[in-house]
Design a protein around this motif. Sequence first.
Motif, PDB file in Angstrom:
ATOM      1  N   ARG A 223       0.833  -1.201   0.000  1.00 17.99           N
ATOM      2  CA  ARG A 223       0.000   0.000   0.000  1.00 17.99           C
ATOM      3  C   ARG A 223       0.871   1.256   0.000  1.00 17.99           C
ATOM      4  O   ARG A 223       2.051   1.187   0.360  1.00 17.99           O
ATOM      5  CB  ARG A 223      -0.922  -0.010   1.230  1.00 17.99           C
ATOM      6  N   PRO A 224       0.303   2.408  -0.401  1.00 14.23           N
ATOM      7  CA  PRO A 224       1.097   3.650  -0.390  1.00 14.23           C
ATOM      8  C   PRO A 224       1.673   3.929   0.990  1.00 14.23           C
ATOM      9  O   PRO A 224       0.994   3.773   2.003  1.00 14.23           O
ATOM     10  CB  PRO A 224       0.074   4.723  -0.786  1.00 14.23           C
ATOM     11  N   GLN A 225       2.930   4.356   1.004  1.00 11.25           N
ATOM     12  CA  GLN A 225       3.599   4.610   2.274  1.00 11.25           C
ATOM     13  C   GLN A 225       3.502   6.089   2.638  1.00 11.25           C
ATOM     14  O   GLN A 225       3.364   6.948   1.759  1.00 11.25           O
ATOM     15  CB  GLN A 225       5.058   4.154   2.187  1.00 11.25           C
ATOM     16  N   PRO A 226       3.594   6.416   3.924  1.00  7.87           N
ATOM     17  CA  PRO A 226       3.385   7.798   4.362  1.00  7.87           C
ATOM     18  C   PRO A 226       4.632   8.671   4.262  1.00  7.87           C
ATOM     19  O   PRO A 226       4.909   9.492   5.147  1.00  7.87           O
ATOM     20  CB  PRO A 226       2.961   7.621   5.824  1.00  7.87           C
ATOM     21  N   ALA A 227       5.406   8.501   3.192  1.00  7.27           N
ATOM     22  CA  ALA A 227       6.646   9.273   3.045  1.00  7.27           C
ATOM     23  C   ALA A 227       7.142   9.154   1.614  1.00  7.27           C
ATOM     24  O   ALA A 227       6.743   8.253   0.868  1.00  7.27           O
ATOM     25  CB  ALA A 227       7.711   8.771   4.018  1.00  7.27           C
ATOM     26  N   GLY A 228       8.034  10.053   1.244  1.00  5.85           N
ATOM     27  CA  GLY A 228       8.719   9.966  -0.031  1.00  5.85           C
ATOM     28  C   GLY A 228       9.981   9.132   0.085  1.00  5.85           C
ATOM     29  O   GLY A 228      10.349   8.670   1.168  1.00  5.85           O
ATOM     30  N   ALA A 229      10.674   8.971  -1.043  1.00  3.92           N
ATOM     31  CA  ALA A 229      11.833   8.077  -1.095  1.00  3.92           C
ATOM     32  C   ALA A 229      12.972   8.528  -0.184  1.00  3.92           C
ATOM     33  O   ALA A 229      13.657   7.699   0.418  1.00  3.92           O
ATOM     34  CB  ALA A 229      12.336   7.975  -2.543  1.00  3.92           C
ATOM     35  N   THR A 230      13.175   9.840  -0.052  1.00  6.14           N
ATOM     36  CA  THR A 230      14.317  10.327   0.726  1.00  6.14           C
ATOM     37  C   THR A 230      14.181   9.992   2.201  1.00  6.14           C
ATOM     38  O   THR A 230      15.133   9.531   2.833  1.00  6.14           O
ATOM     39  CB  THR A 230      14.475  11.847   0.550  1.00  6.14           C
ATOM     40  N   LEU A 231      12.997  10.217   2.767  1.00  6.22           N
ATOM     41  CA  LEU A 231      12.793   9.896   4.185  1.00  6.22           C
ATOM     42  C   LEU A 231      12.760   8.386   4.401  1.00  6.22           C
ATOM     43  O   LEU A 231      13.263   7.884   5.416  1.00  6.22           O
ATOM     44  CB  LEU A 231      11.497  10.534   4.689  1.00  6.22           C
ATOM     45  N   LEU A 232      12.197   7.659   3.451  1.00  9.29           N
ATOM     46  CA  LEU A 232      12.219   6.197   3.557  1.00  9.29           C
ATOM     47  C   LEU A 232      13.649   5.686   3.595  1.00  9.29           C
ATOM     48  O   LEU A 232      13.994   4.817   4.396  1.00  9.29           O
ATOM     49  CB  LEU A 232      11.471   5.566   2.384  1.00  9.29           C
ATOM     50  N   GLN A 233      14.502   6.246   2.733  1.00 12.59           N
ATOM     51  CA  GLN A 233      15.897   5.808   2.701  1.00 12.59           C
ATOM     52  C   GLN A 233      16.632   6.221   3.967  1.00 12.59           C
ATOM     53  O   GLN A 233      17.476   5.487   4.489  1.00 12.59           O
ATOM     54  CB  GLN A 233      16.609   6.378   1.475  1.00 12.59           C
ATOM     55  N   ALA A 234      16.297   7.399   4.501  1.00  8.19           N
ATOM     56  CA  ALA A 234      16.968   7.886   5.713  1.00  8.19           C
ATOM     57  C   ALA A 234      16.703   6.997   6.918  1.00  8.19           C
ATOM     58  O   ALA A 234      17.495   6.966   7.860  1.00  8.19           O
ATOM     59  CB  ALA A 234      16.524   9.320   6.015  1.00  8.19           C
ATOM     60  N   THR A 235      15.585   6.259   6.913  1.00  7.75           N
ATOM     61  CA  THR A 235      15.252   5.366   8.028  1.00  7.75           C
ATOM     62  C   THR A 235      15.375   3.890   7.657  1.00  7.75           C
ATOM     63  O   THR A 235      15.111   3.021   8.485  1.00  7.75           O
ATOM     64  CB  THR A 235      13.805   5.624   8.501  1.00  7.75           C
TER      65      THR A 235
END
Length: 630
Positions: A599-611
């Motif tokens: 499902r759609p995640q609550p963030a863009g790629a940059t924040l996803l990668q940061a965590t």
Amino acid sequence: MSHSMPPENTLSYAELEFDEAGTPQSSRHGDVYFSRGQGAAECRYVFLQHNKLPQRWHKLQPGQHFVIAETGFGTGLNFYITATDFLAEAPQATHLHFVSFEKYPLQPSDLQAAIAHWPEFNDISAATLQHYPELFPGVHRLHIHPRITLDLVFGDVLDTLPDWAKAHASQVDAWYLDGFAPSKNPSMWQPSLYREVYTSLKANGTLATFTATGHVRRGLIQAGICMKKAPGFGHKRDMLYGVKRTFGMPRSRTPNSIAIVGSGIAAACMASELQDYPGSLTLLWSQKAPADGASGNPQAAVYPLLQAQWTRLSEFYSHAFEYARDFYQRKTPQHTHWTGVELYTRSSADAERQQKMLKRQLYPESFLHSSEKGLVMPKAGWLDPVAVVHDLFQQVIAYRTERGLSTRLVTNEPITQITRALYQWQLTTAKQQFKVDHLVLCTGHHTLAYPELEDLPIQPVRGQVTLVKKMEETTLSHVICQKGYALPPQGKVLCTGATFERGSVQTHIDEADDETNLLQLNEMLGSHYTKEHVIGHRASVRATTPDHLPVQGPLVRPKPPGQGVIRLNGVSVLLGLGSRGFTSAPWLAHLNACAILGRPQPAGATLLQATSADRFAKRAVVRSQGKGKD
């Protein structure tokens, strides 16, 4: 590592004017938000009819999510109409996920005024106002209704959409290309926008827009979308609609069985976010009762980490805090107390940092403002950790049992071995073995017990809290933080702490730590507590990371030096929550659950990668490649 973000990520509210009929117009763009007197009819004609939405909704299967994205949330009218019609037309047990990009959000009062003459949308508009987010950049996830999710993405769409689309390629069923007319807002209608719209659309996903301007049509065609003209609405001559004609990629398979290992707040939130998961769900606790580790303190503060610049840490904790507030309000309101958190100034350097924070207006005043002794976060507060964790687990078990969903609780059985068995993971305890498709490890600092986690730089930090018998003169209605913290007393007991001992996994009680806590407490309160007032204490171990951000998502393993990383299929982690686990766990668990269920995640790629769990391995690869060039 730097977590800095571009300085242009500052936002301002839209400037509105209302005509005699109550139609809102943008002072900045000199354009109306919707056709005078015909806004609802225009929305249904342009966006619903030309995306063939009611017909497509009728074909949805139970459990399916239908994703719509739009440029320009504006007054919210498109969303209110779409959500209302979806609830009326789509089969039960289906879900609408609406994503809207907005550079100049309306103030709540303007939002309420703009929709006042549409009483048929009162339920959805009232729910939107109730959850309307603070004015800071990024993806704000709002649970408007059990079947409706709204993502408000604040910021310039030319900045935010590329980042969002990178994380959501081929996920959008229909696009509403809205916003002010190209002649009024030319900066938005750019080829880069059309490329990202194409990227995010599913195969055979559709698009509709009120405009038929030539460069818009050509730009969309060049991006790869097959476009057609149709008669425009009202006095408008033409409009455009289109479809992405490509072959669909196979959908990733949702696992038939999931096991969550852990019994703290991370595991409890993970279970809560998978409450509706239709497959078999197993909960594994190494102890008999939940919250036996760092989640078991008497009280826990819930507030974001603030910085003098808008960084990845700022972005992460601000959004995580917003989500946590809503999560606990929905799930465990009886155990949460939003009485505020005050940050006392510790030094002249600290005072300077706090003043920069206020001067730069990185956070709205309703989120953060000055006080006599420092800063106040009025919407923050504290909760009862053990009660929250216990209730979350019990709610999940009761909910799933009532609906006949397969659920198993295994307690007091530490996992002794994890092995890969064909396409599943085999878990071994002292008493039994079982297999699952997907494994979620929420194991705190206990990474050394799991070889799969040995490449993650999770660092243990021991902390001890002290309980004292409250003096009569101590009055404390909210959380205060300086070097340590003090929480509002419960009855005649006051909780203060916590020490910070890197590298230690010991949970024995140290009298010297009590003395440290008392010293900090007396400094904050101007009180005179001594060791004679101590009536209890508790030591536990936090799990931290080198860059102070938690670890979430699919687990990876490094290949030989310089050759990248390999993903371990069917394993996710939620680790490294540090001292703010109750603030970050709900958002991280939701993000993890969305990834597992596609499902759609609550963030863009940059924040996803940061965590992400793979960030350390990827950095190691980059470092090794850099050394190889020298």
